[in-house]
Design an enzyme around this catalytic site. Structure first.
Site, PDB file in Angstrom:
ATOM      1  N   LYS A  28      -6.246  -6.548  -8.642  1.00 24.63           N
ATOM      2  CA  LYS A  28      -7.582  -6.029  -8.292  1.00 24.63           C
ATOM      3  C   LYS A  28      -8.418  -7.114  -7.651  1.00 24.63           C
ATOM      4  O   LYS A  28      -9.047  -6.907  -6.625  1.00 24.63           O
ATOM      5  CB  LYS A  28      -8.341  -5.536  -9.532  1.00 24.63           C
ATOM      6  CG  LYS A  28      -8.027  -4.208 -10.125  1.00 24.63           C
ATOM      7  CD  LYS A  28      -8.275  -2.983  -9.294  1.00 24.63           C
ATOM      8  CE  LYS A  28      -7.158  -2.713  -8.339  1.00 24.63           C
ATOM      9  NZ  LYS A  28      -6.116  -1.835  -8.689  1.00 24.63           N
TER      10      LYS A  28
ATOM     11  N   TRP B 103      -5.187   2.514  11.218  1.00 19.22           N
ATOM     12  CA  TRP B 103      -4.739   1.289  10.557  1.00 19.22           C
ATOM     13  C   TRP B 103      -3.618   0.760  11.440  1.00 19.22           C
ATOM     14  O   TRP B 103      -2.542   1.352  11.501  1.00 19.22           O
ATOM     15  CB  TRP B 103      -4.249   1.624   9.154  1.00 19.22           C
ATOM     16  CG  TRP B 103      -3.930   0.435   8.308  1.00 19.22           C
ATOM     17  CD1 TRP B 103      -4.771  -0.204   7.451  1.00 19.22           C
ATOM     18  CD2 TRP B 103      -2.671  -0.255   8.208  1.00 19.22           C
ATOM     19  NE1 TRP B 103      -4.126  -1.246   6.837  1.00 19.22           N
ATOM     20  CE2 TRP B 103      -2.844  -1.304   7.282  1.00 19.22           C
ATOM     21  CE3 TRP B 103      -1.424  -0.101   8.816  1.00 19.22           C
ATOM     22  CZ2 TRP B 103      -1.813  -2.190   6.946  1.00 19.22           C
ATOM     23  CZ3 TRP B 103      -0.397  -0.982   8.492  1.00 19.22           C
ATOM     24  CH2 TRP B 103      -0.609  -2.008   7.556  1.00 19.22           C
TER      25      TRP B 103
ATOM     26  N   ARG C  22      -8.271   5.665   4.706  1.00 21.12           N
ATOM     27  CA  ARG C  22      -6.871   5.616   5.162  1.00 21.12           C
ATOM     28  C   ARG C  22      -6.639   4.540   6.218  1.00 21.12           C
ATOM     29  O   ARG C  22      -5.501   4.181   6.498  1.00 21.12           O
ATOM     30  CB  ARG C  22      -6.478   6.967   5.782  1.00 21.12           C
ATOM     31  CG  ARG C  22      -6.551   8.113   4.840  1.00 21.12           C
ATOM     32  CD  ARG C  22      -5.248   8.526   4.309  1.00 21.12           C
ATOM     33  NE  ARG C  22      -4.113   8.281   5.150  1.00 21.12           N
ATOM     34  CZ  ARG C  22      -2.923   8.766   4.911  1.00 21.12           C
ATOM     35  NH1 ARG C  22      -2.723   9.528   3.875  1.00 21.12           N
ATOM     36  NH2 ARG C  22      -1.900   8.495   5.689  1.00 21.12           N
TER      37      ARG C  22
ATOM     38  N   GLU D 188      -2.364  -6.442 -13.280  1.00 16.79           N
ATOM     39  CA  GLU D 188      -3.259  -5.501 -12.606  1.00 16.79           C
ATOM     40  C   GLU D 188      -4.623  -6.153 -12.328  1.00 16.79           C
ATOM     41  O   GLU D 188      -5.203  -5.955 -11.256  1.00 16.79           O
ATOM     42  CB  GLU D 188      -3.391  -4.224 -13.462  1.00 16.79           C
ATOM     43  CG  GLU D 188      -4.357  -3.174 -12.958  1.00 16.79           C
ATOM     44  CD  GLU D 188      -4.066  -2.665 -11.544  1.00 16.79           C
ATOM     45  OE1 GLU D 188      -3.008  -2.974 -10.980  1.00 16.79           O
ATOM     46  OE2 GLU D 188      -4.945  -1.977 -10.999  1.00 16.79           O
TER      47      GLU D 188
ATOM     48  N   HIS E  57       5.898 -23.011 -18.884  1.00 20.36           N
ATOM     49  CA  HIS E  57       7.068 -23.172 -18.016  1.00 20.36           C
ATOM     50  C   HIS E  57       6.678 -23.431 -16.570  1.00 20.36           C
ATOM     51  O   HIS E  57       7.484 -23.222 -15.671  1.00 20.36           O
ATOM     52  CB  HIS E  57       7.969 -21.942 -18.142  1.00 20.36           C
ATOM     53  CG  HIS E  57       8.439 -21.719 -19.541  1.00 20.36           C
ATOM     54  ND1 HIS E  57       9.422 -22.485 -20.120  1.00 20.36           N
ATOM     55  CD2 HIS E  57       8.007 -20.863 -20.496  1.00 20.36           C
ATOM     56  CE1 HIS E  57       9.602 -22.089 -21.378  1.00 20.36           C
ATOM     57  NE2 HIS E  57       8.747 -21.101 -21.619  1.00 20.36           N
TER      58      HIS E  57
ATOM     59  N   CYS F 265      -3.637   5.501   8.341  1.00 19.36           N
ATOM     60  CA  CYS F 265      -4.380   6.256   9.354  1.00 19.36           C
ATOM     61  C   CYS F 265      -4.733   7.658   8.837  1.00 19.36           C
ATOM     62  O   CYS F 265      -4.075   8.176   7.944  1.00 19.36           O
ATOM     63  CB  CYS F 265      -3.618   6.427  10.660  1.00 19.36           C
ATOM     64  SG  CYS F 265      -2.887   4.936  11.320  1.00 19.36           S
TER      65      CYS F 265
ATOM     66  N   LYS G 173      -5.335   3.100   2.044  1.00 21.60           N
ATOM     67  CA  LYS G 173      -5.156   3.749   0.751  1.00 21.60           C
ATOM     68  C   LYS G 173      -3.709   4.152   0.482  1.00 21.60           C
ATOM     69  O   LYS G 173      -3.163   3.834  -0.547  1.00 21.60           O
ATOM     70  CB  LYS G 173      -6.081   4.957   0.661  1.00 21.60           C
ATOM     71  CG  LYS G 173      -6.065   5.660  -0.680  1.00 21.60           C
ATOM     72  CD  LYS G 173      -6.733   4.834  -1.741  1.00 21.60           C
ATOM     73  CE  LYS G 173      -6.632   5.449  -3.114  1.00 21.60           C
ATOM     74  NZ  LYS G 173      -6.791   4.452  -4.158  1.00 21.60           N
TER      75      LYS G 173
ATOM     76  N   GLU H  14      -7.168  -8.168  -4.078  1.00 21.92           N
ATOM     77  CA  GLU H  14      -7.256  -7.210  -2.971  1.00 21.92           C
ATOM     78  C   GLU H  14      -8.690  -6.923  -2.542  1.00 21.92           C
ATOM     79  O   GLU H  14      -8.925  -6.641  -1.376  1.00 21.92           O
ATOM     80  CB  GLU H  14      -6.496  -5.918  -3.258  1.00 21.92           C
ATOM     81  CG  GLU H  14      -7.048  -5.070  -4.347  1.00 21.92           C
ATOM     82  CD  GLU H  14      -6.183  -3.853  -4.646  1.00 21.92           C
ATOM     83  OE1 GLU H  14      -5.482  -3.375  -3.770  1.00 21.92           O
ATOM     84  OE2 GLU H  14      -6.230  -3.388  -5.795  1.00 21.92           O
TER      85      GLU H  14
ATOM     86  N   ASN I 174       0.049   9.582  13.069  1.00 13.36           N
ATOM     87  CA  ASN I 174       0.301   8.668  11.939  1.00 13.36           C
ATOM     88  C   ASN I 174       1.803   8.454  11.876  1.00 13.36           C
ATOM     89  O   ASN I 174       2.561   9.399  12.079  1.00 13.36           O
ATOM     90  CB  ASN I 174      -0.124   9.294  10.608  1.00 13.36           C
ATOM     91  CG  ASN I 174      -1.616   9.416  10.483  1.00 13.36           C
ATOM     92  OD1 ASN I 174      -2.365   8.944  11.327  1.00 13.36           O
ATOM     93  ND2 ASN I 174      -2.048  10.072   9.420  1.00 13.36           N
ATOM     94  N   GLY I 175       2.215   7.249  11.509  1.00 13.38           N
ATOM     95  CA  GLY I 175       3.653   6.990  11.387  1.00 13.38           C
ATOM     96  C   GLY I 175       4.096   5.965  12.418  1.00 13.38           C
ATOM     97  O   GLY I 175       3.267   5.277  13.033  1.00 13.38           O
TER      98      GLY I 175
HETATM   99  C1  F6R Z   1      -3.907  -1.345  -5.563  1.00 13.99           C
HETATM  100  C2  F6R Z   1      -3.388  -0.191  -4.882  1.00 13.99           C
HETATM  101  C3  F6R Z   1      -1.992  -0.244  -4.368  1.00 13.99           C
HETATM  102  C4  F6R Z   1      -1.275   1.077  -4.703  1.00 13.99           C
HETATM  103  C5  F6R Z   1       0.112   1.100  -4.062  1.00 13.99           C
HETATM  104  C6  F6R Z   1       0.869   2.346  -4.443  1.00 13.99           C
HETATM  105  O1  F6R Z   1      -5.211  -1.132  -5.992  1.00 13.99           O
HETATM  106  O2  F6R Z   1      -4.062   0.794  -4.719  1.00 13.99           O
HETATM  107  O3  F6R Z   1      -1.302  -1.330  -4.883  1.00 13.99           O
HETATM  108  O4  F6R Z   1      -1.194   1.199  -6.090  1.00 13.99           O
HETATM  109  O5  F6R Z   1      -0.025   1.040  -2.666  1.00 13.99           O
HETATM  110  O6  F6R Z   1       0.192   3.492  -4.054  1.00 13.99           O
HETATM  111  P1  F6R Z   1       0.553   4.900  -4.666  1.00 13.99           P
HETATM  112  O7  F6R Z   1       0.173   4.867  -6.097  1.00 13.99           O
HETATM  113  O8  F6R Z   1      -0.261   5.890  -3.884  1.00 13.99           O
HETATM  114  O9  F6R Z   1       2.018   5.088  -4.479  1.00 13.99           O
END
Ligand code: F6R
Length: 621
Positions: free
Chosen positions: A498, A74, A27, A494, A517, A2, A616, A501, A100-101
């Protein structure tokens, strides 16, 4: 999760709030709302869905006034709906709250309020705060006189003492026109100081276009914003507290799309520049020195550490996995890498002789913060690698290294990952120099390679047309397998993250040696296999694995080194990377995977910058 924005100043508050919310939409984006005070008249507009809907609503039904608060949500408690969107009102409609929270004891508080006859409009935990503040104000209000700002602050303070859980709050009331009260506990909140205007925000990008002067609230701080300025108080004692003003290092233009269709694409292309910024001033090849000024670890401490533990989540965890290879190889020190949400609930064997490194773009990830607090309690020395100056992790860790990649707005992390990787290279080199674990000529060579890295990443970006062609060929596939080995194993993970998500395609990352395996049973022509197979000491091994895939009718997409005829004999689908030293390959090889995921997601019509269900920074558990 949020986003919160608050404004007190001379301009139309709803315009400023909407602009701030647009910059915070990453957010959370399932509903949004604003509340504006026009003298003692308090009014709200809320809508479900993207911010655009709120924009349309405000055009149809504008709000006048110079003081207000806004929120982009969110959902945690209650589905996305107009009633569950913030701001939330108390029973009198004279108090509104953005939050938020998570309020952990909201059920008990709600039951108490309901027993006193209060009716609830939403399913949220937040609404209890509005009702409690409303009741606390009613107890302080004198007939026909406006409430003094100090009494408003006290009413909120009394309410905070009843709350269990986490919050960043913005509150306004018709009983105290012209004032916003903010409060923080374990959720980020800052105050922006502009020219005769003041802001409350959960994140810096919300205010960057108006001011770069910010005061970050500590846990337990309250803020009182009015046209006279900003005052901070302790929620515990009610007494004033002083916090220093920070100059935000980000250029407001960095938070714009700059002609790109999506922030994610812009941020992928920004990587050569982000790496340069991250390296700037930190390498001295002539003297063979690495400068990490804010590390705050003495040479003796670095030499003496028994073990390094890295804690992180998601993409940042993948950067950590890569660091383990570097730390073991260059520093010759034991290194564990842990998912922060697991680490925090384990009983890890960690103590004063250990270094615990947290990697986090936002510096606000709840699990990573909890993991670092856990390590601190056990006496470990802590180090934060993060991108956001003033973030909780940045402030709470003993040492810190900023990644300096500028604001990352796209929800899927790209340039933050590359700059984390670069910081980890620097950290490993720094440790290797102090411990004397790597011959100086080797260190010098790696330094030169690092300085060349932006160029190699720039070369990798040139494969974008090929990623578009491959995206067109494969975007209907429902499953993907990503393979890598050694340094490229975290890159395979990674790549899979990507893709899943942003395109919602099922994707798994595996070390290619694990293929036999189990996962090899999945191979058929409907399961494209993306292999990171640039030159290096395990190249032959991964090639063998790919031949096994091809022999079973699997279709291989390879990330390979320019001119590799063995790969081109195996598959027509190759993303060519420049010839580069093996140790630099991960930071380069991730680029084609980011681009491929991006273009697949675009072809599938996905909302790349704001993928479903994600936000985010994950500031709740
Ligand atoms: C993937 C992504 C998330 C963040 C994770 C940690 O693209 O953005 O997996 O990497 O939520 O976030 P931070 O780095 O802000 O602790």
């Amino acid at each position: 999760m949020c986003g919160i924005v608050g404004y007190v100043g001379g301009e139309d508050a709803s315009d400023v709030l909407l602009d701030g919310l647009k910059r915070l939409e990453y957010r959370g984006y399932d509903s949004a709302g604003v509340a504006v005070l026009n003298g003692p008249v308090l009014d709200i507009r809320r809508s479900v869905g993207k911010l655009h809907n709120l924009d349309v609503l405000l055009k149809k039904s504008p709000l006048a006034g110079h003081v207000g608060i806004g929120h982009t949500r969110w959902a945690t408690h209650g589905r996305p709906s107009e009633e569950n969107a913030h701001p939330h009102r108390d029973a009198s409609g004279r108090v509104v709250v953005v939050h938020n929270g998570i309020i952990e004891n909201y059920s008990a508080l709600k039951a108490g309020l309901q027993a006193r006859g209060v009716k609830f409009e939403s399913q949220t935990d937040t609404e209890v705060i509005a009702h409690l503040v409303g009741e606390a104000i009613a107890r302080r209000k004198k007939k026909d006189a406006p409430l003094a700002p100090e009494d408003f602050l006290e009413a909120v303070r009394e309410t905070l003492s009843e709350l269990k859980g986490t919050y960043a709050l913005g509150i306004i009331t018709a009983d105290c026109p012209g004032v916003i009260v903010g409060a923080r506990r374990e959720c980020p909140l800052l105050v922006g100081i502009g020219e005769k205007e003041y802001f409350l925000a959960s994140d810096a990008p919300a205010i960057l276009s108006r001011t770069r002067h910010a005061v970050f609230l500590n846990d337990g701080d309250m803020a009182l914003l009015s046209s006279d300025g900003v005052k901070l108080f302790s929620a515990e004692t009610g007494l004033p507290v002083e916090r220093k003003t920070t100059h935000l290092p980000w250029d407001p233009l960095q938070a714009e799309k700059a002609g790109y269709r999506h922030f994610m694409l812009k941020e992928i292309h920004e990587q050569p520049r982000a790496i340069e910024d991250c390296l700037r001033g930190r390498l001295n090849v002539d003297e063979i020195r690495v400068h990490l000024d804010t590390l705050r670890l003495s040479e003796e401490q670095i030499k003496a550490f028994r073990k390094i533990t890295i804690v992180a989540c998601g993409t940042s965890y993948h950067a950590g996995l890569l660091a383990r290879y570097l730390i073991e190889k260059w520093v010759k020190a034991p290194c564990d890498v842990e998912i922060a949400s697991e680490y925090r609930y384990r009983d890890p064997l960690v103590g004063p002789e250990d270094l615990v490194v947290a990697i986090s773009q936002s510096g606000e990830t709840a699990d990573t913060i909890a993991a670092i607090r856990h390590a601190k309690e056990k006496g470990a020395r802590t180090l934060a690698i993060c991108n956001v100056i003033g973030s909780t992790l940045y402030r709470e860790s003993h040492g810190k290294i900023l990644t300096h990649c500028g604001p990352e707005i796209g929800v899927a992390s790209t340039k933050a990952f590359s700059s984390q990787v670069v910081v980890l290279y620097l950290l490993a080199l720094y440790g290797a120099l102090l411990r004397g674990s790597l011959p100086r000529p080797d260190v010098e060579k790696i330094m030169q390679n690092l300085l060349h890295l932006p160029h190699w990443v720039g070369e990798a970006l040139k494969c974008e047309p090929a990623t578009i062609a491959l995206a067109k060929k494969y975007f209907h596939s429902r499953n993907f397998l990503f393979l890598g080995r050694n340094l490229n194993y975290p890159i395979a993970l990674e790549g899979a993250l990507k893709l899943k998500e942003i395109s919602y395609i099922h994707a798994e990352g595996y070390p290619s040696g694990e293929l036999k395996h189990g996962p090899i049973a999945l191979i058929d022509e409907d399961m494209p296999v993306i292999a990171v197979a640039t030159q290096g000491r395990v190249y032959d091994k991964i090639l063998t694995n790919l031949e096994e895939v091809a022999a079973r009718g699997g279709r291989v997409i390879a990330v390979a080194t320019q001119g590799d005829t063995r790969i081109s004999a195996l598959t027509p689908d190759v993303l060519w990377m420049p010839d580069m030293p093996e140790s630099m390959a991960p930071a380069v090889n991730v680029v084609p995977l980011q681009l491929l995921s991006y273009h697949i997601a675009v072809l599938r019509g996905c909302d790349v910058d704001q993928p479903r269900n994600l936000a985010k920074s994950v500031t709740v558990e």
